[in-house]
Design a protein around this motif. Structure first.
Motif, PDB file in Angstrom:
ATOM      1  N   PRO A 117       0.833  -1.210   0.000  1.00 50.21           N
ATOM      2  CA  PRO A 117       0.000   0.000   0.000  1.00 50.21           C
ATOM      3  C   PRO A 117       0.866   1.257   0.000  1.00 50.21           C
ATOM      4  CG  PRO A 117      -0.687  -1.539   1.697  1.00 50.21           C
ATOM      5  CD  PRO A 117       0.615  -2.032   1.180  1.00 50.21           C
ATOM      6  N   GLU A 118       0.384   2.301  -0.632  1.00 52.08           N
ATOM      7  CA  GLU A 118       1.198   3.514  -0.752  1.00 52.08           C
ATOM      8  C   GLU A 118       0.861   4.575   0.287  1.00 52.08           C
ATOM      9  OE1 GLU A 118       1.094   4.924  -4.740  1.00 52.08           O
ATOM     10  OE2 GLU A 118       2.059   3.139  -5.558  1.00 52.08           O
ATOM     11  N   SER A 119      -0.204   4.360   1.027  1.00 53.18           N
ATOM     12  CA  SER A 119      -0.620   5.416   1.953  1.00 53.18           C
ATOM     13  C   SER A 119       0.391   5.577   3.078  1.00 53.18           C
ATOM     14  CB  SER A 119      -1.986   5.096   2.545  1.00 53.18           C
ATOM     15  OG  SER A 119      -1.860   4.118   3.544  1.00 53.18           O
ATOM     16  N   CYS A 120       0.586   6.809   3.477  1.00 49.78           N
ATOM     17  CA  CYS A 120       1.539   7.098   4.550  1.00 49.78           C
ATOM     18  C   CYS A 120       1.106   6.436   5.855  1.00 49.78           C
ATOM     19  CB  CYS A 120       1.661   8.605   4.766  1.00 49.78           C
ATOM     20  SG  CYS A 120       2.480   9.419   3.401  1.00 49.78           S
ATOM     21  N   ALA A 121      -0.215   6.328   6.032  1.00 43.93           N
ATOM     22  CA  ALA A 121      -0.723   5.747   7.277  1.00 43.93           C
ATOM     23  C   ALA A 121      -0.270   4.312   7.454  1.00 43.93           C
ATOM     24  CB  ALA A 121      -2.254   5.819   7.277  1.00 43.93           C
ATOM     25  N   GLN A 123       2.611   3.128   6.508  1.00 48.42           N
ATOM     26  CA  GLN A 123       4.068   3.012   6.450  1.00 48.42           C
ATOM     27  C   GLN A 123       4.655   2.239   7.630  1.00 48.42           C
ATOM     28  OE1 GLN A 123       5.834   3.778   3.920  1.00 48.42           O
ATOM     29  NE2 GLN A 123       7.896   3.584   4.701  1.00 48.42           N
TER      30      GLN A 123
END
Lengths: 192, 75
Positions: A117-121, A123
């Motif tokens: 997933p690319e979302s910062c959340a 990470q």
């Protein structure tokens, strides 16, 4: 500034990283005692040099940098001989067979197509997954993998140190990366 | 592994398998691939949906591994 002048918060921050450092050191050194010593020396060096911690990198990265040198020093102080029996115990040639068909194409029945997933959340979750999967790379394969990926030693030095051929080393690194990918990608599908 | 514009036109790709691409990805993590290896890898990945996905997974995983291990940039 010395070890006595850092505040309690900073000391706690260092103490919180001890477990991660110890797991990583144990994966690379041949005895728990050596790993304990290296982590102890790392934390002591961090305490004494906390004034030089700039904050440009996070605390764990800074500690990993200190420990990297201490592990290399410990390794170079003695020979690390990998026996054929250890490879036999650790390496299962068939463990990756299920990933490919007889024609060496990806096996559609076992292929995991999950993407990161690319979302910062997400990470921190992603990093936790890599860390957990890393912990599952044990034995000689895990040691060699970390000598390359964490310590940054080149292939010739690792092969020379372990008294194995570079071809054997490449096979071990390949196995480790494939196992890590399997674990990480499967986790992307399950957790995220 | 960004290399597409560096490939000479005269290098003819050889047929490699999906398993071969994973070997090359691993080798490429440790040392630069030679021209033929790069061409073969690139050619296969372009034509194989599974390997496109796997290649992206490896790239993402390696990026995250570098953060977890605080790997220096020059290694």
């Amino acid at each position: 500034m010395n070890a006595t002048s850092i505040n309690a918060t900073q000391a706690n921050m260092l103490a919180e990283e001890r477990g991660f450092l110890l797991r990583l050191a144990r994966m690379q050194l041949q005895s728990s005692a050596e790993a304990e010593d290296v982590v102890q020396e790392t934390l002591l060096a961090a305490l004494n040099g906390f004034h030089s911690f700039s904050g440009h990198v996070n605390l764990r990265a800074w500690l990993l940098g200190i420990m990297r040198h201490k592990i290399i020093d410990t390794m170079r102080a003695r020979k690390f001989l990998v026996s054929l029996e250890e490879f036999a115990l650790d390496g299962d040639d068939g463990a990756l067979d299920h990933l490919f068909t007889h024609a060496n194409a990806w096996n559609p029945n076992t292929f995991h197509s999950h993407q990161s997933p690319e979302s910062c959340a997400a990470q921190q979750n992603l990093l936790d997954i890599v860390q957990l999967c890393l912990n599952r790379l044990h034995g000689i394969t895990g040691q060699l993998f970390l000598q390359r990926e964490y310590l940054g030693l080149d292939l010739s030095e690792i092969a020379n140190y372990a008294q194995i051929s570079q071809a054997t080393l490449r096979v071990q690194l390949y196995r480790a990366r494939m196992r890590l990918r399997e674990c990480v990608v499967r986790s992307w599908g399950e957790v995220l | 592994m960004s290399h597409k514009n560096l490939l000479p036109d005269f290098v003819v790709p050889e047929s490699i398998t999906c398993a071969d691409t994973t070997y090359l990805v691993s080798i490429g993590r440790d040392e630069p691939l030679d021209t033929l290896q790069v061409v073969n890898l690139d050619w296969h990945i372009k034509s194989c949906g599974y390997c496109q996905i796997a290649f992206q997974q490896f790239q993402a995983m390696f990026s995250q591994l570098e953060i977890v291990l605080a790997r220096p940039k020059d290694t």
